[in-house]
Write an enzyme that holds these catalytic residues in place. Structure first.
Site, PDB file in Angstrom:
ATOM      1  N   GLN A  67       0.820  -1.217   0.000  1.00 48.45           N
ATOM      2  CA  GLN A  67       0.000   0.000   0.000  1.00 48.45           C
ATOM      3  C   GLN A  67       0.857   1.272   0.000  1.00 48.45           C
ATOM      4  OE1 GLN A  67      -2.508  -0.729   3.413  1.00 48.45           O
ATOM      5  NE2 GLN A  67      -4.061  -1.652   2.120  1.00 48.45           N
ATOM      6  N   SER A  68       2.000   1.214  -0.646  1.00 48.37           N
ATOM      7  CA  SER A  68       2.965   2.306  -0.645  1.00 48.37           C
ATOM      8  C   SER A  68       2.461   3.535  -1.401  1.00 48.37           C
ATOM      9  CB  SER A  68       4.270   1.819  -1.289  1.00 48.37           C
ATOM     10  OG  SER A  68       5.121   2.899  -1.575  1.00 48.37           O
TER      11      SER A  68
END
Length: 95
Positions: A67-68
């Site tokens: 989920q960067s």
């Protein structure tokens, strides 16, 4: 150029008042910079994408967590510049 656009600065009169009114507070709206992420990640990409374009690169490669925000912004910058993008995603937290 993503970070070359001067971010809007807005007064925060209610917070200033809540804190006694002796100091007038402002907030810099980096969230309004292009790529919908703002802040230091956008500023860093500004230099990195320009370097890639100047060197004739056709693809950006980066890595980060699943989920960067950095990966999301890199993909957005690549699409905006017509570059390919490869993300190396890591599941840093099990499940």
């Amino acid at each position: 150029a993503y970070a070359k656009i001067e971010p809007r600065v807005e007064p925060m009169p209610r917070l200033s008042k809540e804190l006694g009114g002796a100091v007038e507070l402002f907030v810099k709206r980096d969230d309004l910079l292009p790529l919908a992420g703002g802040g230091s990640k956008t500023r860093k990409l500004d230099y990195l994408v320009q370097q890639a374009l100047d060197s004739g690169a056709d693809t950006l490669v980066t890595c980060g967590a699943v989920q960067s925000n950095h990966c999301r912004l890199t993909a957005s910058a690549a699409a905006r510049e017509g570059l390919g993008c490869h993300l190396v995603l890591e599941e840093r937290v099990a499940g």
